[in-house]
Design a protein around this motif. Structure first.
Motif, PDB file in Angstrom:
ATOM      1  N   GLU A 100       0.812  -1.217   0.000  1.00 53.02           N
ATOM      2  CA  GLU A 100       0.000   0.000   0.000  1.00 53.02           C
ATOM      3  C   GLU A 100       0.846   1.268   0.000  1.00 53.02           C
ATOM      4  N   HIS A 101       2.155   1.111   0.192  1.00 43.66           N
ATOM      5  CA  HIS A 101       3.020   2.300   0.196  1.00 43.66           C
ATOM      6  C   HIS A 101       3.474   2.682  -1.201  1.00 43.66           C
ATOM      7  N   HIS A 102       3.800   1.675  -2.027  1.00 38.83           N
ATOM      8  CA  HIS A 102       4.370   1.959  -3.346  1.00 38.83           C
ATOM      9  C   HIS A 102       3.561   1.369  -4.491  1.00 38.83           C
ATOM     10  N   MET A 103       2.555   0.557  -4.162  1.00 45.02           N
ATOM     11  CA  MET A 103       1.724  -0.130  -5.162  1.00 45.02           C
ATOM     12  C   MET A 103       2.550  -1.004  -6.091  1.00 45.02           C
ATOM     13  N   GLN A 138      -1.988  -3.751   0.469  1.00 46.68           N
ATOM     14  CA  GLN A 138      -1.694  -4.398   1.745  1.00 46.68           C
ATOM     15  C   GLN A 138      -0.383  -3.983   2.376  1.00 46.68           C
ATOM     16  N   THR A 139      -0.303  -4.194   3.677  1.00 44.48           N
ATOM     17  CA  THR A 139       0.977  -4.425   4.334  1.00 44.48           C
ATOM     18  C   THR A 139       0.957  -5.909   4.704  1.00 44.48           C
ATOM     19  N   GLN A 140       2.111  -6.486   4.856  1.00 41.72           N
ATOM     20  CA  GLN A 140       2.151  -7.915   5.179  1.00 41.72           C
ATOM     21  C   GLN A 140       1.535  -8.182   6.548  1.00 41.72           C
ATOM     22  N   GLU A 141       1.748  -7.256   7.466  1.00 48.95           N
ATOM     23  CA  GLU A 141       1.191  -7.428   8.805  1.00 48.95           C
ATOM     24  C   GLU A 141      -0.334  -7.468   8.758  1.00 48.95           C
ATOM     25  N   ALA A 142      -0.921  -6.501   8.008  1.00 46.05           N
ATOM     26  CA  ALA A 142      -2.387  -6.445   7.933  1.00 46.05           C
ATOM     27  C   ALA A 142      -2.932  -7.688   7.241  1.00 46.05           C
ATOM     28  N   GLU A 167       8.360 -11.673  -0.370  1.00 47.93           N
ATOM     29  CA  GLU A 167       9.378 -10.729  -0.827  1.00 47.93           C
ATOM     30  C   GLU A 167       8.654  -9.466  -1.298  1.00 47.93           C
ATOM     31  N   HIS A 168       9.153  -8.337  -0.872  1.00 47.24           N
ATOM     32  CA  HIS A 168       8.543  -7.053  -1.223  1.00 47.24           C
ATOM     33  C   HIS A 168       9.352  -6.406  -2.338  1.00 47.24           C
ATOM     34  N   MET A 169       8.715  -6.270  -3.491  1.00 37.12           N
ATOM     35  CA  MET A 169       9.423  -5.694  -4.639  1.00 37.12           C
ATOM     36  C   MET A 169       9.831  -4.244  -4.386  1.00 37.12           C
ATOM     37  N   CYS A 170       9.145  -3.577  -3.462  1.00 33.97           N
ATOM     38  CA  CYS A 170       9.545  -2.200  -3.166  1.00 33.97           C
ATOM     39  C   CYS A 170      10.887  -2.162  -2.443  1.00 33.97           C
ATOM     40  N   MET A 171      11.293  -3.316  -1.904  1.00 35.80           N
ATOM     41  CA  MET A 171      12.631  -3.395  -1.288  1.00 35.80           C
ATOM     42  C   MET A 171      13.653  -3.952  -2.274  1.00 35.80           C
ATOM     43  N   MET A 173      13.299  -3.742  -6.028  1.00 37.19           N
ATOM     44  CA  MET A 173      13.441  -3.027  -7.298  1.00 37.19           C
ATOM     45  C   MET A 173      13.835  -1.575  -7.127  1.00 37.19           C
ATOM     46  N   ARG A 174      13.657  -1.066  -5.926  1.00 34.82           N
ATOM     47  CA  ARG A 174      13.888   0.368  -5.701  1.00 34.82           C
ATOM     48  C   ARG A 174      14.365   0.539  -4.259  1.00 34.82           C
ATOM     49  N   GLY A 175      14.554   1.796  -3.859  1.00 31.57           N
ATOM     50  CA  GLY A 175      14.907   2.076  -2.467  1.00 31.57           C
ATOM     51  C   GLY A 175      16.190   1.370  -2.069  1.00 31.57           C
TER      52      GLY A 175
HETATM   53  N1  LIG Z   1       5.890  -2.881   7.992  1.00 34.66           N
HETATM   54  C1  LIG Z   1       5.802  -2.959   6.653  1.00 34.66           C
HETATM   55  N2  LIG Z   1       6.512  -2.105   5.909  1.00 34.66           N
HETATM   56  C2  LIG Z   1       6.413  -2.226   4.574  1.00 34.66           C
HETATM   57  C3  LIG Z   1       5.621  -3.171   3.933  1.00 34.66           C
HETATM   58  N3  LIG Z   1       5.759  -3.012   2.602  1.00 34.66           N
HETATM   59  C4  LIG Z   1       6.624  -1.990   2.438  1.00 34.66           C
HETATM   60  N4  LIG Z   1       7.022  -1.511   3.628  1.00 34.66           N
HETATM   61  C5  LIG Z   1       7.935  -0.427   4.013  1.00 34.66           C
HETATM   62  O1  LIG Z   1       7.244   0.789   4.082  1.00 34.66           O
HETATM   63  C6  LIG Z   1       8.223   1.780   4.295  1.00 34.66           C
HETATM   64  C7  LIG Z   1       7.790   3.097   3.737  1.00 34.66           C
HETATM   65  O2  LIG Z   1       8.768   4.009   4.168  1.00 34.66           O
HETATM   66  P1  LIG Z   1       8.827   5.551   3.749  1.00 34.66           P
HETATM   67  O3  LIG Z   1      10.078   6.143   4.337  1.00 34.66           O
HETATM   68  O4  LIG Z   1       7.514   6.192   4.064  1.00 34.66           O
HETATM   69  O5  LIG Z   1       8.900   5.463   2.160  1.00 34.66           O
HETATM   70  P2  LIG Z   1      10.180   5.372   1.225  1.00 34.66           P
HETATM   71  O6  LIG Z   1      10.939   6.662   1.254  1.00 34.66           O
HETATM   72  O7  LIG Z   1       9.697   4.937  -0.126  1.00 34.66           O
HETATM   73  O8  LIG Z   1      11.054   4.233   1.936  1.00 34.66           O
HETATM   74  P3  LIG Z   1      12.260   3.342   1.369  1.00 34.66           P
HETATM   75  O9  LIG Z   1      11.661   2.056   0.860  1.00 34.66           O
HETATM   76  O10 LIG Z   1      13.173   3.106   2.537  1.00 34.66           O
HETATM   77  O11 LIG Z   1      12.918   4.124   0.242  1.00 34.66           O
HETATM   78  C8  LIG Z   1       9.506   1.217   3.703  1.00 34.66           C
HETATM   79  O12 LIG Z   1      10.399   0.977   4.765  1.00 34.66           O
HETATM   80  C9  LIG Z   1       9.068  -0.118   3.096  1.00 34.66           C
HETATM   81  O13 LIG Z   1      10.082  -1.115   3.143  1.00 34.66           O
HETATM   82  C10 LIG Z   1       4.877  -4.054   4.752  1.00 34.66           C
HETATM   83  O14 LIG Z   1       4.134  -4.929   4.297  1.00 34.66           O
HETATM   84  N5  LIG Z   1       5.002  -3.907   6.099  1.00 34.66           N
END
Ligand SMILES: Nc1nc2c(ncn2[C@@H]2O[C@H](COP(=O)(O)OP(=O)(O)OP(=O)(O)O)[C@@H](O)[C@H]2O)c(=O)[nH]1
Ligand SMILES: [Zn+2]
Length: 212
Positions: A100-103, A138-142, A167-171, A173-175
Protein backbone atom coordinates in the motif's frame (compact mmCIF):
# COMPACT_ATOMS: atom_id res chain seq x y z
CA UNK A 1 -13.22 -10.93 16.91
CA UNK A 2 -10.15 -11.58 19.00
CA UNK A 3 -9.43 -8.30 20.79
CA UNK A 4 -5.68 -8.47 20.09
CA UNK A 5 -6.31 -8.88 16.37
CA UNK A 6 -8.92 -6.17 16.25
CA UNK A 7 -6.42 -3.77 17.77
CA UNK A 8 -3.88 -4.59 15.06
CA UNK A 9 -6.28 -3.81 12.25
CA UNK A 10 -7.56 -0.40 11.33
CA UNK A 11 -11.33 -0.45 10.93
CA UNK A 12 -11.10 0.13 7.21
CA UNK A 13 -8.73 -2.80 6.72
CA UNK A 14 -11.29 -5.44 7.70
CA UNK A 15 -13.97 -4.41 5.29
CA UNK A 16 -16.37 -6.83 3.74
CA UNK A 17 -17.59 -5.52 0.41
CA UNK A 18 -16.40 -1.97 1.06
CA UNK A 19 -18.21 0.83 -0.66
CA UNK A 20 -15.79 2.45 -3.04
CA UNK A 21 -16.16 5.70 -4.88
CA UNK A 22 -14.65 4.52 -8.15
CA UNK A 23 -13.71 7.06 -10.80
CA UNK A 24 -15.10 6.74 -14.31
CA UNK A 25 -13.27 4.78 -17.02
CA UNK A 26 -12.35 8.09 -18.63
CA UNK A 27 -10.90 9.46 -15.39
CA UNK A 28 -8.76 6.39 -14.75
CA UNK A 29 -7.45 6.32 -18.32
CA UNK A 30 -6.49 10.00 -18.02
CA UNK A 31 -4.67 9.21 -14.78
CA UNK A 32 -2.69 6.41 -16.45
CA UNK A 33 -1.79 8.78 -19.31
CA UNK A 34 -0.44 11.18 -16.68
CA UNK A 35 1.64 8.39 -15.14
CA UNK A 36 2.97 7.47 -18.57
CA UNK A 37 4.07 11.07 -19.04
CA UNK A 38 5.60 10.89 -15.55
CA UNK A 39 7.84 8.03 -16.75
CA UNK A 40 9.14 10.35 -19.46
CA UNK A 41 7.46 8.44 -22.29
CA UNK A 42 4.93 9.63 -24.84
CA UNK A 43 1.41 8.25 -24.22
CA UNK A 44 0.47 9.01 -27.84
CA UNK A 45 3.04 6.72 -29.42
CA UNK A 46 1.56 3.62 -31.00
CA UNK A 47 2.70 1.09 -28.40
CA UNK A 48 1.18 3.07 -25.54
CA UNK A 49 -2.14 4.17 -27.04
CA UNK A 50 -4.11 1.26 -25.56
CA UNK A 51 -2.07 1.07 -22.35
CA UNK A 52 -4.42 3.22 -20.21
CA UNK A 53 -7.31 0.89 -21.09
CA UNK A 54 -5.19 -2.19 -20.36
CA UNK A 55 -3.95 -0.81 -17.06
CA UNK A 56 -7.50 0.07 -15.97
CA UNK A 57 -8.59 -3.51 -16.73
CA UNK A 58 -5.53 -5.03 -15.03
CA UNK A 59 -6.18 -2.95 -11.91
CA UNK A 60 -9.75 -4.23 -11.65
CA UNK A 61 -8.33 -7.77 -11.73
CA UNK A 62 -5.37 -7.23 -9.41
CA UNK A 63 -7.51 -5.32 -6.91
CA UNK A 64 -10.65 -7.43 -7.35
CA UNK A 65 -10.53 -8.24 -3.63
CA UNK A 66 -12.34 -5.01 -2.81
CA UNK A 67 -15.48 -6.41 -4.44
CA UNK A 68 -15.38 -9.70 -2.57
CA UNK A 69 -16.35 -10.69 0.93
CA UNK A 70 -13.91 -13.06 2.66
CA UNK A 71 -16.43 -13.89 5.39
CA UNK A 72 -18.91 -15.15 2.79
CA UNK A 73 -16.39 -17.69 1.49
CA UNK A 74 -16.29 -19.32 4.92
CA UNK A 75 -20.06 -19.59 5.23
CA UNK A 76 -20.38 -23.24 4.17
CA UNK A 77 -19.00 -25.73 6.70
CA UNK A 78 -19.07 -29.50 7.18
CA UNK A 79 -19.60 -31.43 10.39
CA UNK A 80 -19.33 -34.98 9.06
CA UNK A 81 -15.59 -35.55 9.41
CA UNK A 82 -15.63 -38.67 11.62
CA UNK A 83 -15.04 -36.61 14.72
CA UNK A 84 -11.80 -35.09 13.43
CA UNK A 85 -10.99 -32.11 15.60
CA UNK A 86 -7.23 -31.77 15.36
CA UNK A 87 -5.06 -29.31 13.50
CA UNK A 88 -5.85 -28.57 9.86
CA UNK A 89 -3.13 -26.74 7.90
CA UNK A 90 -3.18 -25.51 4.34
CA UNK A 91 0.38 -24.53 3.61
CA UNK A 92 2.22 -22.92 0.70
CA UNK A 93 -0.73 -20.88 -0.53
CA UNK A 94 1.03 -18.73 -3.11
CA UNK A 95 -0.21 -15.19 -3.51
CA UNK A 96 0.55 -11.92 -5.26
CA UNK A 97 -0.39 -8.70 -3.57
CA UNK A 98 0.60 -5.03 -3.77
CA UNK A 99 2.11 -2.93 -1.03
CA UNK A 100 0.00 0.00 0.00
CA UNK A 101 3.02 2.30 0.20
CA UNK A 102 4.37 1.96 -3.35
CA UNK A 103 1.72 -0.13 -5.16
CA UNK A 104 4.33 -2.62 -6.34
CA UNK A 105 4.11 -6.39 -5.91
CA UNK A 106 4.46 -8.43 -2.77
CA UNK A 107 5.09 -12.05 -3.77
CA UNK A 108 4.83 -14.79 -1.22
CA UNK A 109 3.01 -17.66 0.37
CA UNK A 110 0.72 -18.09 3.32
CA UNK A 111 0.41 -21.03 5.69
CA UNK A 112 -2.93 -21.22 7.47
CA UNK A 113 -3.90 -23.58 10.27
CA UNK A 114 -6.88 -23.88 12.57
CA UNK A 115 -8.15 -26.13 15.33
CA UNK A 116 -11.75 -27.00 14.40
CA UNK A 117 -14.51 -26.80 16.95
CA UNK A 118 -17.06 -29.26 15.62
CA UNK A 119 -17.02 -28.05 12.03
CA UNK A 120 -14.52 -27.74 9.22
CA UNK A 121 -14.48 -25.56 6.15
CA UNK A 122 -13.71 -26.50 2.55
CA UNK A 123 -9.94 -26.30 2.09
CA UNK A 124 -10.19 -24.18 -1.05
CA UNK A 125 -12.09 -21.56 0.93
CA UNK A 126 -8.99 -20.87 3.02
CA UNK A 127 -7.01 -20.19 -0.16
CA UNK A 128 -9.87 -17.99 -1.40
CA UNK A 129 -9.70 -15.90 1.77
CA UNK A 130 -5.95 -15.41 1.26
CA UNK A 131 -6.56 -14.40 -2.35
CA UNK A 132 -9.30 -11.89 -1.53
CA UNK A 133 -7.17 -10.03 1.01
CA UNK A 134 -4.13 -10.28 -1.28
CA UNK A 135 -6.11 -8.61 -4.08
CA UNK A 136 -6.25 -5.40 -2.06
CA UNK A 137 -3.52 -2.91 -1.21
CA UNK A 138 -1.69 -4.40 1.75
CA UNK A 139 0.98 -4.42 4.33
CA UNK A 140 2.15 -7.91 5.18
CA UNK A 141 1.19 -7.43 8.81
CA UNK A 142 -2.39 -6.45 7.93
CA UNK A 143 -2.72 -9.30 5.44
CA UNK A 144 -1.62 -11.80 8.10
CA UNK A 145 -3.94 -10.39 10.76
CA UNK A 146 -6.91 -10.14 8.37
CA UNK A 147 -6.65 -13.79 7.29
CA UNK A 148 -6.53 -14.94 10.92
CA UNK A 149 -9.25 -12.49 11.96
CA UNK A 150 -11.90 -13.53 9.49
CA UNK A 151 -11.32 -17.26 10.07
CA UNK A 152 -11.54 -16.75 13.81
CA UNK A 153 -14.65 -14.61 13.43
CA UNK A 154 -16.66 -16.76 11.08
CA UNK A 155 -15.63 -20.33 11.97
CA UNK A 156 -15.08 -19.65 15.65
CA UNK A 157 -12.48 -22.44 15.89
CA UNK A 158 -10.41 -23.17 19.00
CA UNK A 159 -7.54 -21.28 17.40
CA UNK A 160 -6.07 -19.96 14.17
CA UNK A 161 -2.41 -19.78 13.12
CA UNK A 162 -1.29 -17.81 10.09
CA UNK A 163 2.26 -17.42 8.86
CA UNK A 164 3.13 -15.37 5.79
CA UNK A 165 6.50 -15.22 4.05
CA UNK A 166 6.97 -12.77 1.24
CA UNK A 167 9.38 -10.73 -0.83
CA UNK A 168 8.54 -7.05 -1.22
CA UNK A 169 9.42 -5.69 -4.64
CA UNK A 170 9.55 -2.20 -3.17
CA UNK A 171 12.63 -3.40 -1.29
CA UNK A 172 14.08 -5.27 -4.27
CA UNK A 173 13.44 -3.03 -7.30
CA UNK A 174 13.89 0.37 -5.70
CA UNK A 175 14.91 2.08 -2.47
CA UNK A 176 17.28 -0.16 -0.53
CA UNK A 177 17.40 -2.64 -3.50
CA UNK A 178 17.88 -5.83 -1.50
CA UNK A 179 16.87 -8.77 -3.65
CA UNK A 180 15.90 -12.06 -2.07
CA UNK A 181 15.17 -10.90 1.46
CA UNK A 182 12.08 -12.50 2.94
CA UNK A 183 9.74 -11.02 5.52
CA UNK A 184 8.02 -13.41 7.93
CA UNK A 185 4.89 -12.54 9.87
CA UNK A 186 2.59 -14.62 12.05
CA UNK A 187 -0.66 -14.24 13.92
CA UNK A 188 -1.93 -16.71 16.50
CA UNK A 189 -5.35 -16.73 18.12
CA UNK A 190 -7.06 -18.88 20.77
CA UNK A 191 -5.17 -22.06 21.71
CA UNK A 192 -2.25 -21.07 19.48
CA UNK A 193 -1.84 -17.74 21.21
CA UNK A 194 -2.18 -19.23 24.70
CA UNK A 195 -0.09 -22.34 24.16
CA UNK A 196 3.45 -22.05 22.73
CA UNK A 197 3.49 -25.82 22.15
CA UNK A 198 0.66 -25.44 19.64
CA UNK A 199 2.61 -22.71 17.89
CA UNK A 200 5.65 -24.99 17.68
CA UNK A 201 3.48 -27.83 16.31
CA UNK A 202 2.12 -25.49 13.63
CA UNK A 203 5.55 -24.22 12.61
CA UNK A 204 7.02 -27.75 12.65
CA UNK A 205 4.27 -29.07 10.38
CA UNK A 206 4.66 -26.13 8.01
CA UNK A 207 8.43 -26.66 7.85
CA UNK A 208 8.04 -30.42 7.38
CA UNK A 209 6.76 -29.66 3.91
CA UNK A 210 9.68 -27.43 3.02
CA UNK A 211 7.72 -24.30 3.92
CA UNK A 212 8.93 -21.35 5.99
N1 LIG B 1 5.89 -2.88 7.99
C1 LIG B 1 5.80 -2.96 6.65
N2 LIG B 1 6.51 -2.11 5.91
C2 LIG B 1 6.41 -2.23 4.57
C3 LIG B 1 5.62 -3.17 3.93
N3 LIG B 1 5.76 -3.01 2.60
C4 LIG B 1 6.62 -1.99 2.44
N4 LIG B 1 7.02 -1.51 3.63
C5 LIG B 1 7.93 -0.43 4.01
O1 LIG B 1 7.24 0.79 4.08
C6 LIG B 1 8.22 1.78 4.30
C7 LIG B 1 7.79 3.10 3.74
O2 LIG B 1 8.77 4.01 4.17
P1 LIG B 1 8.83 5.55 3.75
O3 LIG B 1 10.08 6.14 4.34
O4 LIG B 1 7.51 6.19 4.06
O5 LIG B 1 8.90 5.46 2.16
P2 LIG B 1 10.18 5.37 1.23
O6 LIG B 1 10.94 6.66 1.25
O7 LIG B 1 9.70 4.94 -0.13
O8 LIG B 1 11.05 4.23 1.94
P3 LIG B 1 12.26 3.34 1.37
O9 LIG B 1 11.66 2.06 0.86
O10 LIG B 1 13.17 3.11 2.54
O11 LIG B 1 12.92 4.12 0.24
C8 LIG B 1 9.51 1.22 3.70
O12 LIG B 1 10.40 0.98 4.77
C9 LIG B 1 9.07 -0.12 3.10
O13 LIG B 1 10.08 -1.11 3.14
C10 LIG B 1 4.88 -4.05 4.75
O14 LIG B 1 4.13 -4.93 4.30
N5 LIG B 1 5.00 -3.91 6.10
ZN1 LIG C 1 6.26 -0.81 -0.67
Amino acid sequence: MDAAIKKMMPQSAYMDKPVTDRPSQEEVETAVRTLLRWTGDNPDREGLVDTPKRVAKAFREMFGGYDMCPAEELGRTFEEVAGYDDLVIVRDIKFHSHCEHHMVPIIGKAHVGYLPDGKVVGLSKIARVVDIFAHRLQTQEALTAQIAGVIQDVLNPRGVAVMVEAEHMCMAMRGIRKQGSTTLTSTFTGNFRDNPEEQIRFVTMVRAGGGA
